[in-house]
Scaffold this motif. Structure first.
Motif, PDB file in Angstrom:
ATOM      1  N   PHE A  48       3.795   3.786   8.974  1.00  0.00           N
ATOM      2  CA  PHE A  48       3.134   2.675   9.662  1.00  0.00           C
ATOM      3  C   PHE A  48       2.188   1.948   8.714  1.00  0.00           C
ATOM      4  CE2 PHE A  48      -0.420   0.929  12.149  1.00  0.00           C
ATOM      5  CZ  PHE A  48       0.272   0.097  13.025  1.00  0.00           C
ATOM      6  N   TRP A  49       1.370   2.691   7.999  1.00  0.00           N
ATOM      7  CA  TRP A  49       0.363   2.084   7.139  1.00  0.00           C
ATOM      8  C   TRP A  49       0.875   1.727   5.750  1.00  0.00           C
ATOM      9  CZ3 TRP A  49      -3.430   0.248   9.679  1.00  0.00           C
ATOM     10  CH2 TRP A  49      -4.006   0.910  10.767  1.00  0.00           C
ATOM     11  N   ALA A  50       1.854   2.459   5.265  1.00  0.00           N
ATOM     12  CA  ALA A  50       2.208   2.347   3.847  1.00  0.00           C
ATOM     13  C   ALA A  50       3.666   1.973   3.639  1.00  0.00           C
ATOM     14  CB  ALA A  50       1.892   3.665   3.139  1.00  0.00           C
TER      15      ALA A  50
ATOM     16  N   TYR B 285       0.855  -1.186   0.000  1.00  0.00           N
ATOM     17  CA  TYR B 285       0.000   0.000   0.000  1.00  0.00           C
ATOM     18  C   TYR B 285       0.887   1.230   0.000  1.00  0.00           C
ATOM     19  CZ  TYR B 285      -4.648   2.044   0.681  1.00  0.00           C
ATOM     20  OH  TYR B 285      -5.842   2.703   0.500  1.00  0.00           O
ATOM     21  N   THR B 286       0.701   2.090  -0.965  1.00  0.00           N
ATOM     22  CA  THR B 286       1.509   3.305  -1.083  1.00  0.00           C
ATOM     23  C   THR B 286       0.580   4.518  -1.069  1.00  0.00           C
ATOM     24  OG1 THR B 286       1.402   3.231  -3.497  1.00  0.00           O
ATOM     25  CG2 THR B 286       3.246   2.087  -2.452  1.00  0.00           C
ATOM     26  N   GLY B 287       1.150   5.688  -1.200  1.00  0.00           N
ATOM     27  CA  GLY B 287       0.346   6.885  -1.339  1.00  0.00           C
ATOM     28  C   GLY B 287      -0.089   7.509  -0.040  1.00  0.00           C
TER      29      GLY B 287
ATOM     30  N   GLN C 183      12.092   1.902   0.355  1.00  0.00           N
ATOM     31  CA  GLN C 183      12.538   0.815   1.221  1.00  0.00           C
ATOM     32  C   GLN C 183      11.985   0.951   2.637  1.00  0.00           C
ATOM     33  OE1 GLN C 183      14.445  -1.776   0.041  1.00  0.00           O
ATOM     34  NE2 GLN C 183      14.138  -0.787  -1.941  1.00  0.00           N
ATOM     35  N   GLU C 184      11.236   2.011   2.888  1.00  0.00           N
ATOM     36  CA  GLU C 184      10.740   2.276   4.226  1.00  0.00           C
ATOM     37  C   GLU C 184       9.271   1.893   4.341  1.00  0.00           C
ATOM     38  OE1 GLU C 184      12.865   3.249   6.509  1.00  0.00           O
ATOM     39  OE2 GLU C 184      14.468   3.373   5.014  1.00  0.00           O
TER      40      GLU C 184
END
Length: 377
Positions: free
Chosen positions: A341-343, A334-336, A347-348
């Motif tokens: 924590f959520w995305a 999941y990006t954006g 590399q992070e």
């Protein structure tokens, strides 16, 4: 050993640290720093030959005489009493040479020996056996007992192969045995390696009983899609995003999206919660929530809340559940989102949104297969 590094000419050079004594008036317990480019620091910069010279001069030592004072800087001072030490100077040099090989991604002395072993087992040529003997004896003497990584047999089968018929076992921990190597012992060693090879193949090909029958599909990337003029009719897997307009009912309240519901539930202020729910767009709901007080322990509870909202979304919208099921067992990133924590961002990121979607997907698969998931009492 601890991993270390230094920077030289803008390059990061990997290294390891080994405990050692420096004899400078008293004996100082410190770190010998070994780097991939062969540089070694022992309170002065040397190479492997230089380390040998420092060992011969007594500047670097591997043991401390009885009654001598030892210091570890701020840690303290003490005297050597009934001390026992495990390394000689030659052992240390051999270990350091192996460190440099490993730091460069090359086989160390044990790795080189095992490579020649594989060749000899294939050819059974005497020249290769002689080469095997040479590489085995090149392993540091204190390491010649576990090159095979076998807790039971240790290196006995290897020692039998490198020892001439009629000769007592050479090298390692077995050279004090009285028996000489015989043809039956050589046959036993060959059988050991045949069995070992078969066991290795079986181990490498064995898969856990609950592994998927086919490899997982390629990673699915979600998030970051914005449609200022409204969502098109067919956006594919983007319907799995929290911002997708799929109303979610929580209790008796209906929220336009998962994003609206998440941020509304994050605050205990009823007025703020209603303002968030009434926000026209998901990003406005988040912005509205930023100034509101969070529920106590929200950061610890938020993962459970999000999991519940995703379950509600897909339970209340069967068509979206089918889209999620259609992703099979593909990893979901999941990006954006501006949250590590959520995305995922490069590399992070911990990708909890992706993980929770995979969890809910697994629960949907379980339900479609008639598998009963134990409920919380």
């Amino acid at each position: 050993m601890n991993r270390v590094f230094r920077v030289a000419d803008g390059r990061r050079i990997e290294g390891v640290a080994r405990p050692i004594f420096i004899h400078n008036f008293s004996y100082h317990l410190t770190n010998l720093l070994i780097f991939a480019d062969g540089a070694i620091h022992c309170w002065k910069w040397v190479d492997l030959d230089g380390l040998r010279a420092e060992l011969e001069s007594g500047w670097v030592v591997t043991e401390v005489p009885e009654g001598s004072e030892i210091s570890a800087f701020e840690l303290g001072r003490w005297k050597a009493t009934e001390a026992r030490f495990g390394l000689t100077a030659e052992m240390l040099l051999a270990e350091v040479a192996d460190d440099i090989e490993r730091l460069n991604g090359r086989p160390d002395s044990t790795g080189r020996c095992l490579a020649v072993l594989d060749r000899y087992l294939e050819t059974r040529e005497e020249d290769d056996r002689r080469a095997l003997r040479e590489t085995y004896l090149a392993i540091p003497s204190h390491k010649r007992h576990y090159a095979l990584g076998d807790m039971d047999a240790k290196d006995r089968p290897l020692v039998v192969l490198v020892t001439d018929i009629g000769e007592r076992p050479i090298g390692g921990w077995f050279q004090d045995q009285d028996d000489t190597v015989t043809e039956p012992m050589r046959d036993w060693a060959f059988q050991y390696f045949a069995d070992r090879g078969q066991a290795r193949v079986e181990y490498e090909n064995k898969r856990p009983a609950d592994d998927p029958e086919v490899p997982a599909a390629g990673t699915i990337h979600l998030g970051g899609l914005v449609f200022p003029q409204g969502w098109p009719e067919d956006v594919g897997v983007a319907v799995l995003q929290n911002e997708y307009p799929s109303p979610v009912e929580v209790g008796s309240v209906v929220y336009p999206t998962v994003t609206h519901a998440y941020w509304a539930l994050s605050t205990a202020d009823p007025a703020a919660r209603e303002q968030i729910r009434a926000s026209e767009r998901p990003h406005e709901a988040r912005e509205s929530a930023e100034g509101a007080p969070r529920v106590e322990n929200w950061s610890q509870a938020r993962t459970a809340v999000m999991a519940g909202l995703l379950r509600a979304k897909f339970a209340q919208h069967p068509g979206l559940a089918e889209v999620l099921l259609g992703t099979g067992d593909a990893p979901i990133e999941y990006t954006g989102l501006d949250s590590d924590f959520w995305a995922v961002r490069g590399q992070e990121g911990r990708n909890w949104m992706g993980r929770l979607l995979e969890l809910v997907r697994s629960e949907l698969h379980a339900g479609s297969s008639g598998i009963v998931i134990p409920a919380t009492p």
